[in-house]
Design an enzyme around this catalytic site. Structure first.
Site, PDB file in Angstrom:
ATOM      1  N   ASP A 125     -67.983 -34.865 -47.040  1.00 24.83           N
ATOM      2  CA  ASP A 125     -68.023 -36.250 -46.548  1.00 24.83           C
ATOM      3  C   ASP A 125     -68.062 -37.228 -47.721  1.00 24.83           C
ATOM      4  O   ASP A 125     -68.837 -38.188 -47.722  1.00 24.83           O
ATOM      5  CB  ASP A 125     -69.228 -36.461 -45.638  1.00 24.83           C
ATOM      6  CG  ASP A 125     -69.094 -37.726 -44.789  1.00 24.83           C
ATOM      7  OD1 ASP A 125     -67.950 -38.205 -44.607  1.00 24.83           O
ATOM      8  OD2 ASP A 125     -70.121 -38.235 -44.307  1.00 24.83           O
TER       9      ASP A 125
ATOM     10  N   LYS B  99     -84.907 -42.185 -46.261  1.00 26.49           N
ATOM     11  CA  LYS B  99     -83.856 -41.906 -45.270  1.00 26.49           C
ATOM     12  C   LYS B  99     -84.536 -41.280 -44.057  1.00 26.49           C
ATOM     13  O   LYS B  99     -85.009 -40.145 -44.100  1.00 26.49           O
ATOM     14  CB  LYS B  99     -82.835 -40.958 -45.891  1.00 26.49           C
ATOM     15  CG  LYS B  99     -81.569 -40.764 -45.103  1.00 26.49           C
ATOM     16  CD  LYS B  99     -80.624 -39.871 -45.912  1.00 26.49           C
ATOM     17  CE  LYS B  99     -79.326 -39.613 -45.180  1.00 26.49           C
ATOM     18  NZ  LYS B  99     -78.450 -38.712 -45.967  1.00 26.49           N
TER      19      LYS B  99
ATOM     20  N   PHE C 268     -77.083 -40.526 -40.196  1.00 27.22           N
ATOM     21  CA  PHE C 268     -78.368 -39.839 -40.188  1.00 27.22           C
ATOM     22  C   PHE C 268     -79.441 -40.722 -39.561  1.00 27.22           C
ATOM     23  O   PHE C 268     -80.283 -40.263 -38.811  1.00 27.22           O
ATOM     24  CB  PHE C 268     -78.733 -39.497 -41.636  1.00 27.22           C
ATOM     25  CG  PHE C 268     -79.952 -38.640 -41.798  1.00 27.22           C
ATOM     26  CD1 PHE C 268     -79.831 -37.278 -41.966  1.00 27.22           C
ATOM     27  CD2 PHE C 268     -81.222 -39.187 -41.807  1.00 27.22           C
ATOM     28  CE1 PHE C 268     -80.951 -36.483 -42.131  1.00 27.22           C
ATOM     29  CE2 PHE C 268     -82.346 -38.412 -41.962  1.00 27.22           C
ATOM     30  CZ  PHE C 268     -82.205 -37.053 -42.130  1.00 27.22           C
ATOM     31  N   GLY C 269     -79.391 -42.006 -39.880  1.00 28.37           N
ATOM     32  CA  GLY C 269     -80.406 -42.943 -39.414  1.00 28.37           C
ATOM     33  C   GLY C 269     -80.582 -44.074 -40.409  1.00 28.37           C
ATOM     34  O   GLY C 269     -79.816 -44.198 -41.376  1.00 28.37           O
TER      35      GLY C 269
END
Length: 432
Positions: A239, A142, A125-126
Site C-alpha cells: 500500500d 494511531k 485504520f482509524g
C-alpha cells in the site's frame, strides 16, 4: 357501662341484658381480629417488599459483576490472542520481540482524552492523534476505529513487522497499547505530516525544490530496498502511496503503515490472494486484477509516486483535455512523442538539470511497465537514480488504470475481490 344501664332500665329482663353483653364482646373480638389481620397483612406486605428489594439488589449486583467479569475475560482473551500471535511469529524468526506497552491512561492524558484538537489525520485504520508524554516527547497515536475496515489482524501485523525493522527511511514504532477495547500504535511524531500534504498542494509544492524532491525520491527508494532485500525479513508493503510517506522536520521521507504488508520467506518470489487491499491508482495491474503480488508490485507503486513527485499531479483523477489517460498514460504519451519534460511541474521552472529529470521520468516508466518481469528491482532503481552515467533501458508500455472518475481519487479498497469484477481496466499504448 352499657350493661349497667340495661340493668337499671330493665331490672326484670335478664335475657336482654346477657344478649347485649354478648354482642359487645363479639364486637370487641371482631375488632381485635380485624386489627390483627391488618397488622399481619401489613407485615406480610413489608416482608414481601423487603424480600423483593433484596432479590432485585442481588440480581442487579450479579449482572454488574457478570458484565465486569465478561469485559475482563474479553480483554484477557484479546491480550492472549495477541501474545499468541506474537509468540508464534517470534518462534518462526527465532528472536524475542521487545516492544514497550503503554498504559491507556498515559496515552489518553498525552492526547488530552483524544480531543478533536489533537487529531492530525484519518486513515483506513482509524484516527491519528498528536500527543506529548510527561517526559516532553512528542508522539503520534494511531487508534484503531471500531468501524474500521481493518481489524486486529492488521494491527498485530503492523506491530510484528515494524518492530523488527530499523531504517532511517522507515517510521519508528515506539510501542503499542492493548487495554480494554482499545488498540493503538504509538509512533515518533513527524511534524510535516505526509508527502501528499505538500506535493498536491499549490502552496506546499513551492516549498519543494527539485533537490528536495529528488532527496525524497531517493529516501523512498532506499527504504523500499531495505524492505525488499537488506532487512532481516523480506517485506512487501502493498500500500505504498504519497499519504503513507511521512516527512520529518528536515523533510526526510519515512515509509509508514504496514497494516497489510506481507513477509516473504526463503526464495519466495510472489504470492496470490483473493483479498485485494490497497489504493486505486497505486496498485499494479497483476495485483489489482489477479491478486498476485511481489516486490515488483511495490516497484510499480514507487514508479507512480515518482511521476507524481515530478509532475505535482495525482495519477488517479488526472485530467487532460486532449485524452482520457491518467498520469501514467500521459507520461507514456509524452515519452513516445519525445517531449517528456512537458510532464514536469511548472513550479519547478528551471531549477533542475534536464538530463537528471529525463532520467527520473525514464526510471519511473520502467517501474510502471505492464509485465512485472520487465520492471527493475529496487537495487537497480537506486543505482540508476544515483548515477548520472547509468544507462537505463528503454521502457515498454505501462500497465495502468484508465482515467475513469466514478471511483473517485485516492480511494482505498476494503478487501473485496477486485479481480473478479470489471471495475478496473488495462490500457496499452503502442509507441508512435
Amino acid at each position: 357501662m352499657v350493661a349497667l344501664l340495661v340493668k337499671i332500665e330493665h331490672p326484670n329482663n335478664t335475657n336482654t341484658r346477657i344478649l347485649k353483653q354478648n354482642d359487645l364482646f363479639c364486637a370487641l373480638v371482631a375488632w381485635a381480629e380485624a386489627i390483627a389481620d391488618a397488622k399481619r397483612k401489613k407485615l406480610v406486605e413489608m416482608i414481601i417488599a423487603i424480600v423483593i428489594s433484596i432479590v432485585s439488589g442481588i440480581f442487579i449486583l450479579g449482572c454488574i459483576g457478570w458484565g465486569i467479569s465478561r469485559m475482563r475475560r474479553r480483554a484477557k482473551r484479546t491480550a492472549r490472542e495477541f501474545d499468541s500471535q506474537r509468540d508464534s511469529k517470534e518462534e518462526d524468526q527465532g528472536e524475542d520481540l521487545e516492544l514497550p506497552l503503554f498504559d491507556l491512561e498515559v496515552i489518553s492524558g498525552a492526547t488530552n482524552r483524544f480531543s478533536f484538537e489533537k487529531k492530525i489525520g484519518q486513515g483506513g485504520f482509524g484516527p491519528v492523534y498528536k500527543g506529548e508524554l510527561r517526559t516532553g516527547q512528542e508522539i503520534a497515536v494511531k487508534r484503531l476505529s471500531q468501524s474500521s475496515g481493518q481489524g486486529l489482524e492488521e494491527f498485530k501485523n503492523e506491530v510484528i513487522l515494524i518492530s523488527k525493522l530499523q531504517h532511517r527511511n522507515l517510521v519508528k514504532l515506539l510501542g503499542c497499547c492493548i487495554q480494554r477495547e482499545e488498540r493503538m500504535l504509538i509512533y515518533e511524531y513527524l511534524p510535516n505530516k505526509s508527502l501528499n500534504y505538500f506535493i498536491f498542494d499549490q502552496t506546499g509544492r513551492k516549498l519543494l525544490t527539485w533537490k528536495k524532491r529528488f532527496d525524497i525520491v531517493l529516501g523512498i527508494a532506499r527504504g523500499l530496498l531495505y524492505l525488499h532485500q537488506d532487512s532481516r525479513l523480506r517485506i512487501i508493503h502493498r500500500d505504498l502511496k504519497t499519504s503513507n510517506i511521512l516527512l520529518d522536520s528536515e523533510m526526510n521521507p519515512k515509509i509508514s503503515d504496514f497494516g497489510i504488508a506481507r513477509i516473504f520467506g526463503g526464495d519466495q518470489m510472489e504470492e496470490k490472494t483473493r483479498r485485494v487491499v490497497g489504493t486505486y491508482g497505486y496498485m499494479s495491474p497483476e495485483y489489482a486484477l489477479n491478486g498476485q503480488f511481489s516486490v515488483k508490485s511495490d516497484v510499480f507503486s514507487f514508479g507512480v509516486i515518482l511521476l507524481e513527485i515530478v509532475s505535482g499531479k495525482k495519477n488517479w483523477g488526472f485530467y487532460h483535455p486532449d485524452h482520457d489517460f491518467n498520469l501514467l498514460g500521459h507520461a507514456w504519451k509524452l515519452w513516445n512523442e519525445g517531449i517528456p519534460l512537458e510532464l514536469v511541474d511548472v513550479l519547478l521552472e528551471d531549477s533542475f538539470s534536464a538530463d537528471d529529470m529525463v532520467r527520473c521520468i525514464q526510471v519511473a516508466l520502467l517501474c510502471v511497465q505492464l509485465r512485472p518481469e520487465d520492471r527493475p528491482i529496487m537495487s537497480s532503481v537506486v543505482f540508476m537514480l544515483s548515477n548520472q552515467s547509468a544507462v537505463a533501458a528503454q521502457p515498454k508500455e505501462p500497465g495502468f488504470v484508465t482515467g475513469n472518475t466514478y471511483m473517485g481519487t485516492d480511494s482505498s479498497s476494503t478487501g473485496k475481490n477486485l479481480h473478479t469484477g470489471n471495475e478496473l481496466t488495462i490500457t496499452l499504448l503502442d509507441p508512435r
